[in-house]
Design a protein around this motif. Structure first.
Motif, PDB file in Angstrom:
ATOM      1  N   VAL A 140       0.821  -1.217   0.000  1.00 48.05           N
ATOM      2  CA  VAL A 140       0.000   0.000   0.000  1.00 48.05           C
ATOM      3  C   VAL A 140       0.856   1.268   0.000  1.00 48.05           C
ATOM      4  CG1 VAL A 140      -1.895  -1.182   1.185  1.00 48.05           C
ATOM      5  CG2 VAL A 140      -0.149   0.038   2.529  1.00 48.05           C
ATOM      6  N   ARG A 141       0.198   2.384  -0.157  1.00 46.31           N
ATOM      7  CA  ARG A 141       0.917   3.657  -0.151  1.00 46.31           C
ATOM      8  C   ARG A 141       1.368   3.993   1.269  1.00 46.31           C
ATOM      9  NH1 ARG A 141      -0.232   8.423   1.441  1.00 46.31           N
ATOM     10  NH2 ARG A 141      -2.512   8.406   1.343  1.00 46.31           N
ATOM     11  N   VAL A 202     -10.164  -0.807  -8.349  1.00 48.99           N
ATOM     12  CA  VAL A 202     -10.094  -0.716  -9.811  1.00 48.99           C
ATOM     13  C   VAL A 202      -9.851  -2.083 -10.446  1.00 48.99           C
ATOM     14  CG1 VAL A 202      -9.391   1.698  -9.963  1.00 48.99           C
ATOM     15  CG2 VAL A 202      -7.643  -0.086  -9.655  1.00 48.99           C
TER      16      VAL A 202
ATOM     17  N   ALA B  93      -7.176  -0.582   3.584  1.00 46.72           N
ATOM     18  CA  ALA B  93      -7.247   0.530   2.641  1.00 46.72           C
ATOM     19  C   ALA B  93      -6.110   0.441   1.627  1.00 46.72           C
ATOM     20  CB  ALA B  93      -7.191   1.843   3.410  1.00 46.72           C
ATOM     21  N   ARG B  94      -6.081   1.391   0.704  1.00 46.53           N
ATOM     22  CA  ARG B  94      -5.005   1.453  -0.290  1.00 46.53           C
ATOM     23  C   ARG B  94      -3.801   2.191   0.266  1.00 46.53           C
ATOM     24  NH1 ARG B  94      -9.982   2.017  -1.525  1.00 46.53           N
ATOM     25  NH2 ARG B  94     -10.945   1.086  -3.366  1.00 46.53           N
ATOM     26  N   SER B  95      -4.009   2.929   1.341  1.00 48.82           N
ATOM     27  CA  SER B  95      -2.928   3.672   1.998  1.00 48.82           C
ATOM     28  C   SER B  95      -2.778   3.120   3.403  1.00 48.82           C
ATOM     29  CB  SER B  95      -3.301   5.156   2.076  1.00 48.82           C
ATOM     30  OG  SER B  95      -4.568   5.303   2.702  1.00 48.82           O
ATOM     31  N   ALA B  96      -1.546   3.053   3.886  1.00 54.88           N
ATOM     32  CA  ALA B  96      -1.293   2.559   5.245  1.00 54.88           C
ATOM     33  C   ALA B  96      -2.116   3.374   6.245  1.00 54.88           C
ATOM     34  CB  ALA B  96       0.195   2.653   5.565  1.00 54.88           C
ATOM     35  N   ASP B 173      -8.305   8.328   0.489  1.00 55.99           N
ATOM     36  CA  ASP B 173      -8.295   9.638  -0.161  1.00 55.99           C
ATOM     37  C   ASP B 173      -8.625   9.454  -1.640  1.00 55.99           C
ATOM     38  OD1 ASP B 173      -7.534  10.679   2.253  1.00 55.99           O
ATOM     39  OD2 ASP B 173      -5.399  10.796   1.744  1.00 55.99           O
ATOM     40  N   GLU B 175      -7.428  10.635  -4.275  1.00 53.35           N
ATOM     41  CA  GLU B 175      -6.319  10.431  -5.222  1.00 53.35           C
ATOM     42  C   GLU B 175      -5.701   9.034  -5.119  1.00 53.35           C
ATOM     43  OE1 GLU B 175      -6.433  12.747  -2.805  1.00 53.35           O
ATOM     44  OE2 GLU B 175      -4.434  13.101  -1.900  1.00 53.35           O
ATOM     45  N   ASP B 176      -6.074   8.267  -4.096  1.00 55.31           N
ATOM     46  CA  ASP B 176      -5.539   6.903  -3.959  1.00 55.31           C
ATOM     47  C   ASP B 176      -6.454   5.858  -4.594  1.00 55.31           C
ATOM     48  OD1 ASP B 176      -3.215   7.637  -2.598  1.00 55.31           O
ATOM     49  OD2 ASP B 176      -4.227   7.575  -0.646  1.00 55.31           O
ATOM     50  N   LEU B 177      -7.653   6.269  -4.972  1.00 54.71           N
ATOM     51  CA  LEU B 177      -8.635   5.283  -5.446  1.00 54.71           C
ATOM     52  C   LEU B 177      -8.196   4.589  -6.731  1.00 54.71           C
ATOM     53  CD1 LEU B 177     -12.037   7.068  -4.645  1.00 54.71           C
ATOM     54  CD2 LEU B 177     -10.926   5.191  -3.407  1.00 54.71           C
ATOM     55  N   ALA B 178      -7.341   5.241  -7.476  1.00 57.90           N
ATOM     56  CA  ALA B 178      -6.889   4.652  -8.743  1.00 57.90           C
ATOM     57  C   ALA B 178      -5.765   3.629  -8.544  1.00 57.90           C
ATOM     58  CB  ALA B 178      -6.442   5.751  -9.696  1.00 57.90           C
ATOM     59  N   LEU B 179      -5.233   3.545  -7.323  1.00 58.92           N
ATOM     60  CA  LEU B 179      -4.126   2.598  -7.083  1.00 58.92           C
ATOM     61  C   LEU B 179      -4.606   1.165  -7.306  1.00 58.92           C
ATOM     62  CD1 LEU B 179      -2.524   4.099  -3.824  1.00 58.92           C
ATOM     63  CD2 LEU B 179      -1.576   4.164  -6.144  1.00 58.92           C
ATOM     64  N   PRO B 180      -3.797   0.364  -7.977  1.00 60.19           N
ATOM     65  CA  PRO B 180      -4.218  -1.019  -8.266  1.00 60.19           C
ATOM     66  C   PRO B 180      -3.981  -1.943  -7.066  1.00 60.19           C
ATOM     67  CG  PRO B 180      -2.063  -0.599  -9.227  1.00 60.19           C
ATOM     68  CD  PRO B 180      -2.460   0.671  -8.530  1.00 60.19           C
ATOM     69  N   VAL B 181      -4.605  -1.610  -5.952  1.00 63.52           N
ATOM     70  CA  VAL B 181      -4.419  -2.366  -4.703  1.00 63.52           C
ATOM     71  C   VAL B 181      -5.775  -2.891  -4.267  1.00 63.52           C
ATOM     72  CG1 VAL B 181      -3.689  -2.248  -2.301  1.00 63.52           C
ATOM     73  CG2 VAL B 181      -2.563  -0.813  -4.016  1.00 63.52           C
ATOM     74  N   TRP B 182      -5.842  -4.154  -3.878  1.00 59.39           N
ATOM     75  CA  TRP B 182      -7.097  -4.677  -3.344  1.00 59.39           C
ATOM     76  C   TRP B 182      -7.394  -3.975  -2.023  1.00 59.39           C
ATOM     77  CZ3 TRP B 182      -9.386  -6.860   0.880  1.00 59.39           C
ATOM     78  CH2 TRP B 182     -10.645  -7.438   0.675  1.00 59.39           C
ATOM     79  N   ALA B 183      -8.609  -3.541  -1.857  1.00 59.00           N
ATOM     80  CA  ALA B 183      -9.031  -2.896  -0.611  1.00 59.00           C
ATOM     81  C   ALA B 183     -10.393  -3.452  -0.236  1.00 59.00           C
ATOM     82  CB  ALA B 183      -9.100  -1.386  -0.791  1.00 59.00           C
TER      83      ALA B 183
END
Lengths: 221, 221
Positions: A140-141, A202, B93-96, B173, B175-183
């Protein structure tokens, strides 16, 4: 590893045979749990707040928003009592009186201090993440400057610590042993269900390796 | 049922949208949990002790041996803060930074008092037993006079109470929604393993109906 030294507060008075000051056992309980209950005193009154935590060596880290009443109180020097409890099973006796639970718990007393060093702060953030779900941090970020600034991280030294453990069968009175009642332990454990995908993910992105591995490890335990 | 009235202590300051004073929700959380963390102040310092509990109407019951430091402090009039926390899942989440947990918790403030009336005491003992494992009370030997005398039962009124609930997907956030990370959410639940028979059980006695039903209900949840 050396044992913790019992103090006036950590010496277990009730059922002392269940007490332990074994550092490896304390670490193991803290690493298996992931929610602690933080006690502190405000205006002379007790508060108990559940929160996540992380551990690195002999430091327990707590964190949250700077506006948190609990974190502000602790950062200002209030004494803390942090308790982690793992429930391992119901102990089912032949008499109502001797029913019990099998559990492992840790109680930590002390004063926490705010982590100011940015490297220690980032390491603590990583510890929270890896403690919650190993491997996730690399998927993750990472926290950015703004997020790090918004987060208050507290370090509580693992110095005044005790563990308490109950395991095994019920202990009934001699005269009840002949009762034709099933007695024993019903083991309880935390298990994972099917991951629920955020509809905003996505593309076809499948559950990350950290999620699959975590669920597998939990369900195999 | 009327809602609880927020007080200075129970008004939830952090993430107030997660707060609830709904009596039915509070009862439901208390009835699903079975370990509470009891906070009290002794010599000006906080203590947090895990223990079992029961509920009848708007009274929470605690119990234990008369020698318990916690029970003695509370019976002597010390303020208590009793917290019950149910962990429902990891929020990934996509962010820590936006990782979280789904949970339901209840915090009760107040002063407990010792239950002296033998009928209320027995009713509370039954409530502990039925709370831990429904149906068990009728299968086992009831407490005798000696056991009732040895047990201290405290009643804490459910008056100053709040609940807090987080459910659902992570909130990342924009701007993180486009990250290709499973959430999403990894649901967690307590489940029961195979009952472990006490080797001292007489004859062929199979697990009682209460044990089988409890495990089944837990595993089906």
């Amino acid at each position: 590893m050396e044992n913790f030294t019992p103090t006036d507060r950590t010496v277990v008075r009730r059922l002392p045979k269940r007490a332990s000051y074994d550092r490896a056992l304390v670490h193991q309980i803290l690493d298996e749990g992931f929610v602690c209950h933080v006690g502190f005193v405000a205006d002379g009154k007790p508060f108990v707040i559940p929160t996540a935590y992380g551990r690195l060596g002999d430091t327990l880290y707590l964190h949250g928003a700077k506006a948190s009443r609990m974190l502000k109180a602790l950062a200002a020097g209030a004494e803390a009592c942090v308790t982690v409890t793992l429930v391992d099973g119901l102990v089912l006796a032949r008499s109502a009186f001797h029913h019990s639970m099998n559990y492992r718990s840790v109680v930590v007393f002390g004063r926490a201090s705010a982590v100011e060093d940015p490297r220690e702060k980032l390491a603590a953030m990583r510890a929270f993440s890896e403690h919650l779900i190993p491997g996730r941090w690399d998927e993750v970020r990472e926290p950015n400057e703004r997020e790090l600034t918004a987060t208050l991280v507290l370090a509580l030294p693992l110095a005044e610590v005790s563990a308490k453990v109950r395991a095994g069968a019920p202990v009934d009175d001699e005269e009840d042993l002949a009762l034709p009642v099933w007695a024993g332990e019903l083991p309880l454990r935390l298990s994972a269900g099917e991951p629920v995908r955020d509809p905003l993910v996505v593309g076809e992105t499948p559950p990350s390796e950290s999620v699959v591995a975590y669920a597998r490890a939990l369900n195999k335990r």
